[in-house]
Scaffold this active site. Structure first.
Site, PDB file in Angstrom:
ATOM      1  N   TYR A 130     -37.884 -28.787  34.457  1.00 24.72           N
ATOM      2  CA  TYR A 130     -38.467 -30.108  34.280  1.00 24.72           C
ATOM      3  C   TYR A 130     -38.752 -30.350  32.805  1.00 24.72           C
ATOM      4  CZ  TYR A 130     -40.974 -34.372  34.905  1.00 24.72           C
ATOM      5  OH  TYR A 130     -41.331 -35.686  34.832  1.00 24.72           O
ATOM      6  N   GLN A 191     -41.284 -36.721  42.202  1.00 24.32           N
ATOM      7  CA  GLN A 191     -40.015 -36.914  42.923  1.00 24.32           C
ATOM      8  C   GLN A 191     -38.931 -35.976  42.388  1.00 24.32           C
ATOM      9  OE1 GLN A 191     -41.765 -39.177  41.279  1.00 24.32           O
ATOM     10  NE2 GLN A 191     -40.517 -40.534  40.004  1.00 24.32           N
ATOM     11  N   ASN A 214     -46.864 -33.479  33.597  1.00 20.89           N
ATOM     12  CA  ASN A 214     -48.196 -34.068  33.739  1.00 20.89           C
ATOM     13  C   ASN A 214     -48.858 -33.621  35.046  1.00 20.89           C
ATOM     14  OD1 ASN A 214     -46.989 -35.539  35.772  1.00 20.89           O
ATOM     15  ND2 ASN A 214     -46.798 -37.414  34.574  1.00 20.89           N
ATOM     16  N   SER A 237     -53.039 -26.312  25.015  1.00 18.93           N
ATOM     17  CA  SER A 237     -52.710 -25.247  24.079  1.00 18.93           C
ATOM     18  C   SER A 237     -53.945 -24.708  23.346  1.00 18.93           C
ATOM     19  CB  SER A 237     -51.708 -25.794  23.062  1.00 18.93           C
ATOM     20  OG  SER A 237     -51.089 -24.748  22.383  1.00 18.93           O
ATOM     21  N   GLN A 259     -52.325 -26.683  16.513  1.00 20.05           N
ATOM     22  CA  GLN A 259     -52.630 -26.723  17.955  1.00 20.05           C
ATOM     23  C   GLN A 259     -53.406 -27.982  18.294  1.00 20.05           C
ATOM     24  OE1 GLN A 259     -51.163 -24.596  20.128  1.00 20.05           O
ATOM     25  NE2 GLN A 259     -50.246 -24.066  18.166  1.00 20.05           N
ATOM     26  N   HIS A 262     -51.659 -31.230  19.324  1.00 20.93           N
ATOM     27  CA  HIS A 262     -50.932 -31.331  20.587  1.00 20.93           C
ATOM     28  C   HIS A 262     -51.622 -32.267  21.573  1.00 20.93           C
ATOM     29  CE1 HIS A 262     -47.453 -28.754  20.793  1.00 20.93           C
ATOM     30  NE2 HIS A 262     -48.080 -27.771  20.181  1.00 20.93           N
ATOM     31  N   GLU A 327     -53.917 -17.873  23.958  1.00 19.20           N
ATOM     32  CA  GLU A 327     -52.477 -18.107  24.103  1.00 19.20           C
ATOM     33  C   GLU A 327     -51.752 -17.663  22.820  1.00 19.20           C
ATOM     34  OE1 GLU A 327     -51.527 -22.245  24.126  1.00 19.20           O
ATOM     35  OE2 GLU A 327     -49.494 -21.944  24.903  1.00 19.20           O
ATOM     36  N   HIS A 328     -52.214 -18.178  21.668  1.00 19.21           N
ATOM     37  CA  HIS A 328     -51.658 -17.809  20.361  1.00 19.21           C
ATOM     38  C   HIS A 328     -52.729 -17.102  19.547  1.00 19.21           C
ATOM     39  CE1 HIS A 328     -49.552 -21.671  21.440  1.00 19.21           C
ATOM     40  NE2 HIS A 328     -48.503 -20.928  21.167  1.00 19.21           N
ATOM     41  N   ASP A 361     -43.152 -21.662  17.662  1.00 17.20           N
ATOM     42  CA  ASP A 361     -42.851 -22.808  18.519  1.00 17.20           C
ATOM     43  C   ASP A 361     -41.382 -23.170  18.479  1.00 17.20           C
ATOM     44  OD1 ASP A 361     -45.369 -23.237  19.519  1.00 17.20           O
ATOM     45  OD2 ASP A 361     -45.978 -24.516  17.845  1.00 17.20           O
ATOM     46  N   GLU A 415     -50.858   5.032  61.908  1.00 15.29           N
ATOM     47  CA  GLU A 415     -51.038   3.585  61.812  1.00 15.29           C
ATOM     48  C   GLU A 415     -50.662   2.890  63.125  1.00 15.29           C
ATOM     49  OE1 GLU A 415     -49.004   2.164  58.299  1.00 15.29           O
ATOM     50  OE2 GLU A 415     -50.442   3.130  56.943  1.00 15.29           O
ATOM     51  N   HIS A 420     -41.704   2.677  64.203  1.00 18.01           N
ATOM     52  CA  HIS A 420     -41.462   3.190  62.856  1.00 18.01           C
ATOM     53  C   HIS A 420     -41.209   4.700  62.915  1.00 18.01           C
ATOM     54  CE1 HIS A 420     -43.171  -0.647  61.590  1.00 18.01           C
ATOM     55  NE2 HIS A 420     -42.933  -0.357  60.326  1.00 18.01           N
TER      56      HIS A 420
END
Lengths: 437, 437
Positions: A130, A191, A214, A237, A259, A262, A327-328, A361, A415, A420
């Site tokens: 996506y 969709q 989103n 971020s 950052q 963003h 994250e960074h 990046d 068990e 088995h």
């Protein structure tokens, strides 16, 4: 003004805990809407996708127009300026070179009991990527998702990207072309995720879906998880910069702002061992904010979620970094490798002041899809492994079964799983009658 | 009677599609109840956990009694018969030997532009393992989850296991002891997952939760995902056996029944190239079902979801196997390796008639936590990787930044991320002034 904390202050622990628990994102609850969209796409296929694209993207399409033709992709890609094309190709080449090294190896061995054991990695057959439309439509993200998929050996890689009002981002088309993407659809939102997961007359279903989006896209990915695999649900971020005072405040200010620009929910934190130096970085941020194009976004992020933390020494910095699990993580200190060894929870580490996070990046090579919101404690950035799966292999010789089968019989009985045990017993009986092999 | 399909029949494709899409599990919707339990544990901690344990497990506990003491664990473990202890130790040793080989390697290299690149694997700090109580309380599952966690280097491994009416499964305690589990709590259900994810006064939070459970546990794991990592949500077990007619029908019948006896929703499928042989296996299943302890469960599974599919040749068998993407795949044919190479979507493959699936459940070495419900198309069984995360590393020299920085500037500008570009530009300006390094 960002929060200013000092580990020597009595109130530090409270302030730091508040910073850690700050809720930066307030996603709208779109789950019911998304459930309806998915049901509609499952029930009516292409017709639903076309209707929804008309409604959300103001774009009237017939089913045969959902997919970009190779000629359309080439024509859009050709509009990209030469300098950008060269840069995208250099980025793709470096991302490919890095991810090729991640390819795991198959294994096969025979153990002392004579059992053959091992595993085998195979690619996911079909993956869907996506790509958001509008402002957050990043060709670099196309490369970061598509290149690892193709390195892993994914045979069929489809992109869904919305084109609101018919506006196409040519750089996204070029990145798809460079990465070897097989199909591109002008479909977005929930969709698109529904079409990729369940398939329609024109869009064949995939096995795995990755890529940012989103709140609608994120909710749809959560809902189709299980039917297909998904990557992580990315949050806003974050960057943590640990710096000594032997740094240019302007460099660090720009790293923090890269950052912050963003997203208003992004978070930039500086940890330093000198309060005066920290103040100079804050001043440098303020100075850069005066002219920055995205100063409204970056300023809000820095004001609401930015922080400067003064520590006594770098050991303390590493301990705080591990609680943040950023994250960074940028380490602008004299011996960044030594400090990195102590920072065990981070998505990506940038070593030394000559390694701005922005390099990662685009053209560094490592992936820029990384764990956010403290999830670096337990998860990793995107890699070829996200497009591979492992099958374990075992082959018993009669002798190996003779050696380890009795333990399986005992455990199966304990068990209360009789069949088995009997499946082993039946074979051991033949072996003991001497007719095995 | 199970479904009997033949690829030569006109109606085959319809019958096979019906088999593939059969909904085997109808989980009750407990999401609201679970949301309430999680909220209660977050709000009231130990007090809520004790209340809920009283309500669901009829067990009155004070907070200090939630955790088993080392002495209690040892006392329970000592009740396990010697043969079982030896079998569990052999299983643990073999599982450990297999999973040690899965440990991935760190990497670090310098590329032609002078950029240092690589990655580093580190363990999750703390993991929680859920172990069901009652009939499905399997010591083998304790080993399959706990051993990989400890091999990965998880420092703190906590188990939650319900003990309804105070009844403790000694073999679970022994397995925990053998695997080196650090903490064991007598807490179950959604309250256990909530306590592990958010922590209480007595139970420190973990970073990752694995292990099977009922609908409440599964719903709770889905809800805490993001706050912590989770493993897959496992569905009912499945086996696909591909066999030529040179096999003992009774062996295959027991292999099919060893999945069927797990659960009425389990699925056992035989693919063979000889209809007459297929009928003999069905007869063998019927014969075994007459005396099997769990014949009610196994019989229902076999009747409702079992299938025999007759194919023209093994290529056809492999193609069908790839559409099924089975959790367990047993290849009882003359050249199982050749057939395995064609079967690309499977959780675990058992090669040859001397490798009953049950070996893999206990002592083979590979993990028995495997992808179900066709998710082997995109996911893998549990491994040490589930308890590790990867941090990417990059270090630019001034020269490397000079070589690749300009491409980052171009791409940042094209994505309208000005600060990203400026963070590179500021450094390149210093470099071009000749004061870098």
């Amino acid at each position: 003004m960002p929060v200013f904390l000092d580990t020597s202050d009595a109130g530090f622990e409270h302030g730091f805990a508040t910073l850690l628990s700050a809720k930066r994102e307030d996603s709208p609850d779109v789950d019911d809407v998304v459930a309806g969209i998915i049901a509609e796409v499952r029930a009516r296929g292409d017709a639903a996708v076309c209707d929804l694209t008309g409604r959300f993207d103001r774009l009237s399409l017939t089913p045969s127009e959902l997919r970009f033709s190779p000629e359309e992709i080439a024509a859009h890609a050709a509009r990209v300026p030469e300098a950008e094309r060269v840069a995208l190709e250099q980025a793709a080449q470096r991302i490919r070179a890095y991810h090729v090294r991640q390819m795991p190896e198959d294994a096969w061995w025979t153990d002392p009991e004579g059992a053959g054991l091992g595993w085998r990695w195979t690619p996911v057959s079909a993956a869907g990527l996506y790509v958001p439309g509008g402002l957050a439509s990043y060709p670099s993200s196309v490369l970061m998702n598509a290149v690892p998929a193709k390195v892993a050996g994914v045979e069929r890689l489809a992109i869904c990207v919305p084109t609101p009002d018919g506006v196409v981002n040519p750089a996204v088309m070029l990145a798809a072309q460079i990465a070897g993407v097989d199909e591109v659809y002008r479909v977005g939102g929930a969709q698109a995720i529904a079409a990729l997961a369940y398939g329609t007359e024109s869009i064949a279903p995939v096995d795995k879906i990755t890529g940012p989006g989103n709140a609608f896209v994120a909710a749809a990915k959560r809902r189709v998880f299980g039917k297909v695999g998904i990557d992580m649900i990315a949050g806003p971020s974050e960057i943590l910069v640990i710096a000594d005072s032997d740094n240019d405040p302007d460099w660090l200010a720009l790293d923090l702002l890269s950052q912050a620009e963003h997203d208003e929910s992004a978070q930039s934190i500086l940890i330093c061992d000198d309060a005066e130096f920290g103040r100079r970085v804050v001043e440098a941020v303020e100075a850069r904010l005066e002219t920055l194009e995205r100063r409204a976004i970056a300023g809000a992020s820095w004001r609401d979620f930015g922080a400067v933390i003064v520590v006594r020494d770098l050991e303390e910095a590493a301990a705080l970094s591990n609680r943040i699990a950023p994250e960074h993580l940028e380490l602008c200190v004299a011996d960044p490798e030594a400090l990195a060894a102590q920072c065990v929870h981070a998505g990506a580490i940038f070593l030394g002041a000559w390694t701005p996070e922005a390099i990662g990046d685009y053209v560094g090579g490592p992936n820029h899809v990384l764990p956010t919101a403290r999830s670096a404690r337990f998860s990793s950035g995107l890699s070829v492994l996200d497009f591979l799966k492992r099958t374990t292999l075992a082959r018993m010789s009669p002798e190996a079964l003779g050696a380890i089968g009795p333990a399986a019989e005992v455990l199966a009985r304990s068990e209360s799983l009789e069949a088995h045990g009997l499946s082993v017993t039946a074979r051991l009986q033949r072996l003991n009658r001497g007719t095995g092999g």
